[in-house]
Design a protein around this motif. Structure first.
Motif, PDB file in Angstrom:
ATOM      1  N   GLU A 180       0.830  -1.204   0.000  1.00 65.56           N
ATOM      2  CA  GLU A 180       0.000   0.000   0.000  1.00 65.56           C
ATOM      3  C   GLU A 180       0.863   1.252   0.000  1.00 65.56           C
ATOM      4  O   GLU A 180       1.998   1.235   0.467  1.00 65.56           O
ATOM      5  CB  GLU A 180      -0.914   0.032   1.234  1.00 65.56           C
ATOM      6  CG  GLU A 180      -1.977  -1.037   1.229  1.00 65.56           C
ATOM      7  CD  GLU A 180      -2.919  -0.938   2.414  1.00 65.56           C
ATOM      8  OE1 GLU A 180      -3.023   0.155   3.025  1.00 65.56           O
ATOM      9  OE2 GLU A 180      -3.544  -1.957   2.744  1.00 65.56           O
ATOM     10  N   TRP A 181       0.258   2.315  -0.496  1.00 68.95           N
ATOM     11  CA  TRP A 181       0.835   3.651  -0.372  1.00 68.95           C
ATOM     12  C   TRP A 181       0.245   4.243   0.899  1.00 68.95           C
ATOM     13  O   TRP A 181      -0.946   4.467   0.991  1.00 68.95           O
ATOM     14  CB  TRP A 181       0.493   4.500  -1.591  1.00 68.95           C
ATOM     15  CG  TRP A 181       1.212   4.072  -2.824  1.00 68.95           C
ATOM     16  CD1 TRP A 181       0.768   3.216  -3.784  1.00 68.95           C
ATOM     17  CD2 TRP A 181       2.522   4.480  -3.214  1.00 68.95           C
ATOM     18  NE1 TRP A 181       1.718   3.063  -4.761  1.00 68.95           N
ATOM     19  CE2 TRP A 181       2.809   3.829  -4.440  1.00 68.95           C
ATOM     20  CE3 TRP A 181       3.492   5.328  -2.669  1.00 68.95           C
ATOM     21  CZ2 TRP A 181       4.017   4.006  -5.111  1.00 68.95           C
ATOM     22  CZ3 TRP A 181       4.685   5.507  -3.354  1.00 68.95           C
ATOM     23  CH2 TRP A 181       4.945   4.854  -4.551  1.00 68.95           C
ATOM     24  N   ILE A 182       1.088   4.471   1.897  1.00 65.04           N
ATOM     25  CA  ILE A 182       0.667   4.961   3.212  1.00 65.04           C
ATOM     26  C   ILE A 182       0.937   6.468   3.295  1.00 65.04           C
ATOM     27  O   ILE A 182       2.066   6.909   3.043  1.00 65.04           O
ATOM     28  CB  ILE A 182       1.454   4.250   4.339  1.00 65.04           C
ATOM     29  CG1 ILE A 182       1.335   2.729   4.217  1.00 65.04           C
ATOM     30  CG2 ILE A 182       1.041   4.764   5.705  1.00 65.04           C
ATOM     31  CD1 ILE A 182      -0.005   2.153   4.525  1.00 65.04           C
ATOM     32  N   PRO A 183      -0.073   7.278   3.661  1.00 68.49           N
ATOM     33  CA  PRO A 183       0.172   8.719   3.807  1.00 68.49           C
ATOM     34  C   PRO A 183       1.255   8.995   4.864  1.00 68.49           C
ATOM     35  O   PRO A 183       1.217   8.434   5.961  1.00 68.49           O
ATOM     36  CB  PRO A 183      -1.181   9.271   4.266  1.00 68.49           C
ATOM     37  CG  PRO A 183      -2.182   8.250   3.811  1.00 68.49           C
ATOM     38  CD  PRO A 183      -1.477   6.926   3.900  1.00 68.49           C
ATOM     39  N   LEU A 184       2.213   9.831   4.505  1.00 69.04           N
ATOM     40  CA  LEU A 184       3.272  10.177   5.462  1.00 69.04           C
ATOM     41  C   LEU A 184       2.694  10.749   6.753  1.00 69.04           C
ATOM     42  O   LEU A 184       3.249  10.539   7.832  1.00 69.04           O
ATOM     43  CB  LEU A 184       4.236  11.191   4.842  1.00 69.04           C
ATOM     44  CG  LEU A 184       5.257  10.633   3.873  1.00 69.04           C
ATOM     45  CD1 LEU A 184       6.067  11.766   3.251  1.00 69.04           C
ATOM     46  CD2 LEU A 184       6.167   9.632   4.535  1.00 69.04           C
ATOM     47  N   ALA A 185       1.577  11.423   6.655  1.00 69.09           N
ATOM     48  CA  ALA A 185       0.939  12.010   7.840  1.00 69.09           C
ATOM     49  C   ALA A 185       0.504  10.946   8.847  1.00 69.09           C
ATOM     50  O   ALA A 185       0.318  11.261  10.023  1.00 69.09           O
ATOM     51  CB  ALA A 185      -0.264  12.856   7.423  1.00 69.09           C
ATOM     52  N   LYS A 186       0.369   9.694   8.429  1.00 69.57           N
ATOM     53  CA  LYS A 186      -0.059   8.616   9.333  1.00 69.57           C
ATOM     54  C   LYS A 186       1.115   7.821   9.914  1.00 69.57           C
ATOM     55  O   LYS A 186       0.931   7.035  10.840  1.00 69.57           O
ATOM     56  CB  LYS A 186      -0.989   7.653   8.594  1.00 69.57           C
ATOM     57  CG  LYS A 186      -2.317   8.256   8.229  1.00 69.57           C
ATOM     58  CD  LYS A 186      -3.220   7.208   7.602  1.00 69.57           C
ATOM     59  CE  LYS A 186      -4.597   7.809   7.319  1.00 69.57           C
ATOM     60  NZ  LYS A 186      -5.517   6.801   6.775  1.00 69.57           N
ATOM     61  N   VAL A 187       2.298   8.007   9.383  1.00 67.80           N
ATOM     62  CA  VAL A 187       3.436   7.184   9.755  1.00 67.80           C
ATOM     63  C   VAL A 187       3.811   7.317  11.222  1.00 67.80           C
ATOM     64  O   VAL A 187       4.060   6.322  11.905  1.00 67.80           O
ATOM     65  CB  VAL A 187       4.648   7.470   8.830  1.00 67.80           C
ATOM     66  CG1 VAL A 187       5.928   6.861   9.368  1.00 67.80           C
ATOM     67  CG2 VAL A 187       4.353   6.951   7.424  1.00 67.80           C
TER      68      VAL A 187
END
Length: 177
Positions: free
Chosen positions: A142-149
């Motif tokens: 998946e492409w994970i939003p950096l804001a969620k990391v």
């Protein structure tokens, strides 16, 4: 305070790991046998798209019997540069061909016991090339939003040192852009 090495011998070796016993002398003069794990070097890739998402894999690690998100990574093969390894691993493990690879950070995650070198790279963008050719790497990609990391790290959804080093540096890098 430097330790002095008087010699080293292999105790066990295979294509993945070498266990050695080093004869070392500590700064206080005490001499002892010290176990050293010698590993092949690792390349890690942080691939970021225009939407500020990072390409990650959800995978199981049998050694710790745990599931977590990881960046694409793999061992540097004979005759291959770490940059080439990073690009190859992204394609094999995810099916995405990364854009130009550039160094992000270098780390030695457990240098008190192993000589493992982690070469972490960044690629801005990737092109989908097809399904992954490595069938044993992950359950999903998946492409994970950096804001969620950051929250994922806090929840221990990302725990591998190669992934943590790359992602934390990436987050720091993005914060200062």
């Amino acid at each position: 305070m430097r330790w002095k090495t008087h010699g080293e011998r292999q105790i066990y070796t295979n294509e993945w790991v070498n266990l050695c016993l080093a004869d070392v002398q500590q700064p206080d003069g005490q001499r002892l046998a010290y176990h050293v794990v010698r590993l092949r070097h690792l390349a890690v890739a942080t691939v970021v798209n225009r939407r500020q998402e990072v390409l990650m894999m959800w995978r199981h690690r049998f050694i710790t019997d745990s599931w977590a998100w990881e960046l694409p990574m793999g061992l540097v093969e004979e005759g291959e540069t770490p940059e080439e390894t990073a690009a190859r691993e992204v394609l094999e493990e995810t099916g995405w061909r990364p854009g130009p690879i550039k160094p992000l950070i270098y780390a030695e995650p457990a240098n008190g016991i192993t000589d493992s070198q982690h070469h972490v790279f960044r690629a801005d963008g990737a092109t989908y090339a097809g399904p992954p050719t490595e069938k044993n790497e992950s359950d999903r990609i998946e492409w994970i939003p950096l804001a969620k990391v950051r929250a994922m790290i806090d929840r221990r959804e990302i725990v591998s040192s190669g992934s943590l080093v790359g992602l934390l540096y990436l987050l720091m890098d993005e914060a200062f852009r």
